[in-house]
Motif scaffolding. Structure first.
Motif, PDB file in Angstrom:
ATOM      1  N   VAL B  94       0.825  -1.213   0.000  1.00 20.27           N
ATOM      2  CA  VAL B  94       0.000   0.000   0.000  1.00 20.27           C
ATOM      3  C   VAL B  94       0.863   1.268   0.000  1.00 20.27           C
ATOM      4  CG1 VAL B  94      -1.975  -1.045   1.150  1.00 20.27           C
ATOM      5  CG2 VAL B  94      -0.189   0.025   2.521  1.00 20.27           C
ATOM      6  N   GLU B  95       0.291   2.327  -0.518  1.00 21.85           N
ATOM      7  CA  GLU B  95       0.950   3.629  -0.518  1.00 21.85           C
ATOM      8  C   GLU B  95       0.829   4.276   0.851  1.00 21.85           C
ATOM      9  OE1 GLU B  95      -0.790   6.090  -3.492  1.00 21.85           O
ATOM     10  OE2 GLU B  95      -0.173   4.780  -5.143  1.00 21.85           O
ATOM     11  N   ILE B  96       1.897   4.932   1.288  1.00 23.60           N
ATOM     12  CA  ILE B  96       1.839   5.693   2.531  1.00 23.60           C
ATOM     13  C   ILE B  96       2.256   7.128   2.231  1.00 23.60           C
ATOM     14  CG2 ILE B  96       2.448   5.727   4.966  1.00 23.60           C
ATOM     15  CD1 ILE B  96       2.709   2.821   4.852  1.00 23.60           C
ATOM     16  N   PRO B  97       1.291   8.000   1.925  1.00 20.14           N
ATOM     17  CA  PRO B  97       1.608   9.361   1.507  1.00 20.14           C
ATOM     18  C   PRO B  97       2.400  10.111   2.575  1.00 20.14           C
ATOM     19  CG  PRO B  97      -0.718   8.895   1.138  1.00 20.14           C
ATOM     20  CD  PRO B  97      -0.155   7.760   1.937  1.00 20.14           C
ATOM     21  N   GLY B  98       3.373  10.889   2.117  1.00 17.15           N
ATOM     22  CA  GLY B  98       4.101  11.773   3.025  1.00 17.15           C
ATOM     23  C   GLY B  98       5.172  11.073   3.857  1.00 17.15           C
ATOM     24  N   VAL B  99       5.317   9.743   3.702  1.00 14.63           N
ATOM     25  CA  VAL B  99       6.364   9.034   4.460  1.00 14.63           C
ATOM     26  C   VAL B  99       7.443   8.578   3.469  1.00 14.63           C
ATOM     27  CG1 VAL B  99       6.889   7.063   5.944  1.00 14.63           C
ATOM     28  CG2 VAL B  99       4.702   8.265   6.192  1.00 14.63           C
ATOM     29  N   ASN B 103      13.001   7.312   5.587  1.00 16.22           N
ATOM     30  CA  ASN B 103      12.456   7.421   6.952  1.00 16.22           C
ATOM     31  C   ASN B 103      11.775   6.112   7.371  1.00 16.22           C
ATOM     32  OD1 ASN B 103      11.349   8.376   9.354  1.00 16.22           O
ATOM     33  ND2 ASN B 103       9.673   9.448   8.337  1.00 16.22           N
ATOM     34  N   PHE B 104      11.016   5.546   6.439  1.00 13.76           N
ATOM     35  CA  PHE B 104      10.320   4.289   6.696  1.00 13.76           C
ATOM     36  C   PHE B 104      11.303   3.154   7.001  1.00 13.76           C
ATOM     37  CE2 PHE B 104       9.056   0.380   4.313  1.00 13.76           C
ATOM     38  CZ  PHE B 104       8.141  -0.112   5.221  1.00 13.76           C
ATOM     39  N   VAL B 144       6.614   6.165   0.372  1.00 11.07           N
ATOM     40  CA  VAL B 144       6.498   4.707   0.331  1.00 11.07           C
ATOM     41  C   VAL B 144       5.397   4.252  -0.647  1.00 11.07           C
ATOM     42  CG1 VAL B 144       5.922   2.646   1.681  1.00 11.07           C
ATOM     43  CG2 VAL B 144       7.377   4.417   2.677  1.00 11.07           C
ATOM     44  N   ASN B 145       5.827   3.558  -1.682  1.00  6.43           N
ATOM     45  CA  ASN B 145       4.960   2.943  -2.696  1.00  6.43           C
ATOM     46  C   ASN B 145       4.123   3.926  -3.516  1.00  6.43           C
ATOM     47  OD1 ASN B 145       5.729   0.247  -2.185  1.00  6.43           O
ATOM     48  ND2 ASN B 145       4.415   0.212  -0.375  1.00  6.43           N
TER      49      ASN B 145
END
Lengths: 408, 257
Positions: B94-99, B103-104, B144-145
């Motif tokens: 899944v997409e994680i906007p703004g991360v 950092n992830f 992320v993604n």
């Protein structure tokens, strides 16, 4: 024309029998067509006046007040306001002038005219206006610090002018106690590029009503950013008039409402010249019983505005039960000859799949929630374009998250 | 030696038509250093097994057990399972906007290890791992993604596999949607991870294609929520030639119930 969207999480507002049950809802997309709760009133026909007495007493039934806790605002909508200059701090920088000017100065009234009573009350009451003029082609940053305005009702007036082809950023940084109604006029002359950021980190009991009016000249570009984190009732209404060809505005906002906080923004984009462009993006997070946010986005594309390119969106993340997000995008299009016009609104809870993904990488649920919210809001913060301010605001959002223990 | 053990696992999900039983008693033992391929037709329960091992809340365990070195995984939260040494490479990350990826990765590594990775070596390690997977260095600054192509998403999953160094990894259809070049890159990454850490692998796939580049020690054929047949790598070859038809015919016959 009107598409009101309300997402309520129980138990707040359980008295609203007309609210559908969203308690099991993951996400609510807005639906066009409206629910017929209010009579349609087009933005182009709204009344405006400089005189407070031209407006009826505020009851809370009015379109522009219907989402707002008006009882708390009586001192600002109906009372007498102290119009003496605010105790502010502002550094003088090369390429910009900061000064107090008299009511009859010709710089006043170039961009705005009040559309509701609190705004007109402030306009009728201010004694001197703070004038900030950006003059140079090299980018400058002017910081106006407004801390501790006290709890007596006050009026303020600010005029920000970006002279032709100038570039700059003006930051209104607000903190401490306040009971304030104000107008901010923003004028961009030909080819100017201006960023205006207003940051509300008021004390818990502060009340702040602001109307921002901007007049965007030929080929000028305005970036306007509203950051609302602290205060009891904070309502910032940015209105922009794209009156000359090639004008371009980006209106961004980020807000985080905690228990009992009311954070509101009513946006108006008035496309009134050919080939103008607007982008509106507001994102908010809500946590705790009684946290309430309101976003109204009116975009008007006049017959004079052929080739308009416009898009507005609002997203809300409801982190706990007991919160309420109202989101109302409105689009009025009076010409068929446009490049594009769109709107989007979505308010919802956490995406469980995002949490699962992060947890499957060993990250605890609490940290995963924090990461998702921070990411969600930082998309807007990243657009400010001032690294020091961005870093400070990221920290402020982080502090909000820690205070609330998100999702607990 | 580490061991992941699945015993008589029965799993159901809630659907609009009511509760649906998907896994009907699965037994599986994966030792450290072993590669197990789980193959089977669509709807046979392969992905359900993957997500149940990882602890996705959608899947209800009705019976049986999953243990990692004797510890009951079913009693652990999703993140505790990951910290215990489990990794799931997802089919649809899944997409994680703004991360941002960087950092992830640091946050995940810190969570898994319990301490921040060394500032001196971590950056180099990430750069090296990305280079091995032919990922551009700009990749780590992306969210992320978000906006990743199918191939980029899968490479990002394998990047995490290499950096987080789990004891056991479940790869859920990591090969699906990859062209042959991307498939080779991803397979290289999996083989490298195994060589470096000696982890145990559960390779879930519909096709035998990926098994040309990653050689399984065991092949299990899933049909209708059970292991219908198991064997060595030769079983994969047989499936390549014959497909799943003979198993499906068996499953449809009432005498097998």
């Amino acid at each position: 024309m009107s598409a009101p969207v309300t997402l309520v999480t129980s138990p707040a507002n359980s008295d609203r029998s007309d609210s559908p049950d969203h308690s099991r809802l993951g996400s609510k997309q807005h639906s066009d067509g409206g629910w017929g709760l209010v009579p349609v009133q087009v933005r182009s026909a709204r009344f405006s006046s400089f005189e407070v007495d031209d407006f009826e007493t505020v009851t809370g039934q009015e379109l522009e007040w219907k989402h707002t806790p008006v009882a708390k605002l009586t001192p600002l909508t109906a009372g007498e306001l102290d119009g003496s200059p605010l105790p502010i701090e502002a550094q003088e920088v090369d390429g910009a002038r900061v000064e107090w000017i008299d009511r009859d100065d010709s710089r006043i009234g170039r961009a705005g005219k009040p559309e509701e009573r609190a705004s007109a009350n402030a306009w009728s009451s201010f004694e001197k206006a703070l004038s900030i003029t950006v003059t140079g082609e090299e980018p400058v940053e002017v910081l106006v610090n407004r801390a501790g305005l006290g709890d007596a009702p006050r009026a303020a007036h600010t005029v920000i002018i970006a002279e032709h082809h100038s570039r700059g950023t003006v930051v209104l940084q607000n903190s401490g106690r306040a009971l304030l109604s104000e107008n901010v006029e923003i004028v961009l002359e030909e080819g100017a590029q201006l960023t205006v950021v207003t940051v509300q980190e008021w004390a818990d009991d502060a009340i702040h009503l602001a109307s921002h009016f901007s007049e965007v000249g030929r080929d000028a570009r305005l970036k306007h950013v509203v950051v609302s984190l602290g205060g009891s009732v904070v309502r910032i209404n940015p209105s922009t008039h794209l009156s000359s060809e090639g004008g371009d505005v980006e209106l961004f906002g980020v807000y985080f409402a905690d228990t009992g906080q009311h954070l509101e923004q009513q946006i108006f984009v008035n496309h009134d010249a050919p080939n103008t462009k607007s982008r509106v993006s507001y994102k908010g997070a809500l946590q705790g019983v009684g946290a309430h946010t309101v976003w109204v986005g009116d975009v008007l594309i006049r017959p004079t505005a052929a080739g308009t390119d416009s898009y507005e969106q609002n997203r809300n993340l409801l982190l706990t039960d007991g919160t309420r997000a109202d989101s109302v995008p409105n689009l009025e299009i009076e010409t068929g000859d446009i490049a594009g016009a769109g709107h989007a609104s979505a308010s919802g809870r956490f995406d469980d799949e995002q949490l699962f993904y992060l947890q499957a990488r060993g990250i605890s649920e609490e940290d995963a929630r924090r990461l998702v919210v921070r990411g969600f809001l930082s998309e807007i913060v990243q657009k400010i374009g001032s690294p020091a301010l961005e870093a400070r605001l990221q920290d402020a959002i982080e502090a909000e998250l820690l205070v609330g223990e998100v999702g607990r | 030696m580490s061991v992941l053990e699945v015993k008589d696992l029965r799993v159901s999900v809630e659907t609009e038509q009511g509760t649906k039983e998907i896994l009907k008693g699965v037994d599986l033992v994966v030792n450290e250093g072993e590669i197990h391929a789980i193959m089977g037709p669509n709807g046979s329960g392969k992905s359900t097994l993957a997500y149940t091992i990882a602890g996705h809340p959608k899947y209800h365990v009705d019976g049986g057990s999953i243990t990692l070195d004797g510890e009951n995984l079913l009693a652990m939260t999703v993140d505790a399972r990951a910290r215990a040494g489990l990794f799931l490479a997802m089919q649809y990350p899944v997409e994680i906007p703004g991360v941002a990826v960087t950092n992830f990765l640091r946050t995940a590594k810190t969570a898994i290890d319990g301490v921040q990775p060394s500032i001196r070596t971590w950056g180099k390690e990430v750069t090296e791992a990305m280079k091995n997977l032919r990922m551009d260095s700009s990749f780590k600054d992306r969210n992320v993604n978000e906006g990743f192509s199918g191939g980029e998403k899968k490479r990002h999953e394998i990047l995490q596999l290499e950096l987080l160094k789990p004891k056991f990894a479940v790869l859920d259809e990591t090969d699906s949607g990859l062209d042959v070049d991307a498939l080779k890159i991803v397979a290289e990454g999996v083989n490298r991870a195994k060589e470096n850490t000696g982890l145990g692998l559960l390779l879930i796939t519909h096709y035998t294609r990926i098994l040309r580049y990653i050689t399984p020690d065991f092949v299990h054929v899933f049909v209708d929520g059970r292991v219908a047949e198991q064997g060595g790598p030769e079983l994969a070859d047989r499936l390549e030639n014959e497909g799943y038809d003979r198993f499906l015919a068996d499953a449809a016959s009432p005498s097998q119930a």
